[in-house]
Design a protein around this motif. Structure first.
Motif, short mmCIF file in Angstrom:
data_model
loop_
_atom_site.label_atom_id
_atom_site.label_comp_id
_atom_site.label_asym_id
_atom_site.label_seq_id
_atom_site.Cartn_x
_atom_site.Cartn_y
_atom_site.Cartn_z
N ALA A 88 -38.67 47.02 -57.94
CA ALA A 88 -38.55 46.56 -56.56
C ALA A 88 -39.31 45.25 -56.38
O ALA A 88 -40.33 45.02 -57.01
N GLY A 89 -38.79 44.41 -55.52
CA GLY A 89 -39.50 43.20 -55.11
C GLY A 89 -39.46 42.03 -56.07
O GLY A 89 -40.19 41.06 -55.88
N LEU A 90 -38.62 42.09 -57.10
CA LEU A 90 -38.51 40.94 -58.01
C LEU A 90 -37.73 39.83 -57.32
O LEU A 90 -36.69 40.09 -56.70
N THR A 91 -38.23 38.62 -57.42
CA THR A 91 -37.52 37.49 -56.82
C THR A 91 -36.86 36.62 -57.89
O THR A 91 -35.80 36.06 -57.66
N ASN A 97 -33.72 44.69 -59.36
CA ASN A 97 -34.22 45.57 -58.30
C ASN A 97 -33.31 46.78 -58.15
O ASN A 97 -32.09 46.66 -58.17
N GLY A 98 -33.93 47.96 -58.05
CA GLY A 98 -33.18 49.20 -57.90
C GLY A 98 -32.94 49.93 -59.22
O GLY A 98 -32.60 51.11 -59.22
N GLN A 99 -33.10 49.23 -60.35
CA GLN A 99 -32.90 49.89 -61.64
C GLN A 99 -34.03 50.87 -61.92
O GLN A 99 -35.18 50.66 -61.51
N LEU A 100 -33.71 51.94 -62.65
CA LEU A 100 -34.67 53.02 -62.94
C LEU A 100 -35.11 52.99 -64.39
O LEU A 100 -34.39 52.54 -65.28
N GLY A 101 -36.33 53.51 -64.60
CA GLY A 101 -36.86 53.60 -65.95
C GLY A 101 -38.04 54.55 -66.01
O GLY A 101 -38.41 55.18 -65.02
N THR A 128 -47.08 46.10 -58.90
CA THR A 128 -46.56 45.84 -57.56
C THR A 128 -45.03 45.76 -57.54
O THR A 128 -44.45 45.76 -56.46
N ASN A 129 -44.39 45.69 -58.71
CA ASN A 129 -42.93 45.66 -58.77
C ASN A 129 -42.34 46.99 -59.19
O ASN A 129 -41.17 47.07 -59.59
N LEU A 130 -43.13 48.05 -59.09
CA LEU A 130 -42.66 49.40 -59.44
C LEU A 130 -42.89 50.36 -58.29
O LEU A 130 -43.92 50.32 -57.63
#
Length: 133
Positions: A88-91, A97-101, A128-130
């Motif tokens: 989340a929140g990658l620019t 964004n939205g991909q799972l792991g 902060t991006n997870l």
């Protein structure tokens, strides 16, 4: 303060449950004017200097606080090894964004989590991006 120091969180008003928790300084984030801290529970936080108390380990005496500072913004989430997460929140790469792991391990040198994505690829991501899922 310097990278590698043991610290204790102190004086937080918005997140008082974090007060007393300990971790290690990973890096100074100039753009945020905060320290990136790897907490003992594996989570990552961004803390203002005044919210950090340096601790010294002395043989036979345990942990002795040496210096306190107060109040802070704390970056979440509380991520740990084997957690399922969503990007989340990658620019720079918003298509991720939205991909799972699944969180594999913390990389101290990069101050990022190694994440094995569901498509089999690997990513290095800031806490902060997870988001926990």
């Amino acid at each position: 303060l310097s990278v590698g120091m043991r610290i204790e969180v102190t004086g937080l008003e918005a997140r008082p449950e974090l007060n007393g928790q300990q971790g290690e300084l990973v890096e100074w984030v100039e753009s945020e004017e905060r320290w990136r801290v790897r907490m003992d529970d594996g989570s990552g936080k961004l803390l203002k200097q005044r919210s950090i108390k340096v601790v010294i380990l002395e043989e036979g005496l345990g942990v002795l606080p040496t210096r306190a500072m107060s109040d802070s913004y704390v970056a979440e989430p509380s991520i740990a090894q084997s957690c399922r997460v969503r990007i989340a929140g990658l620019t720079a790469q918003p298509h991720l964004n939205g991909q799972l792991g699944t969180v594999m391990e913390w990389d101290d040198a990069e101050a990022r989590w190694r994440v094995r994505m569901d498509d089999g690829s690997g990513k290095m991501l800031r806490p902060t991006n997870l988001e926990l899922v």
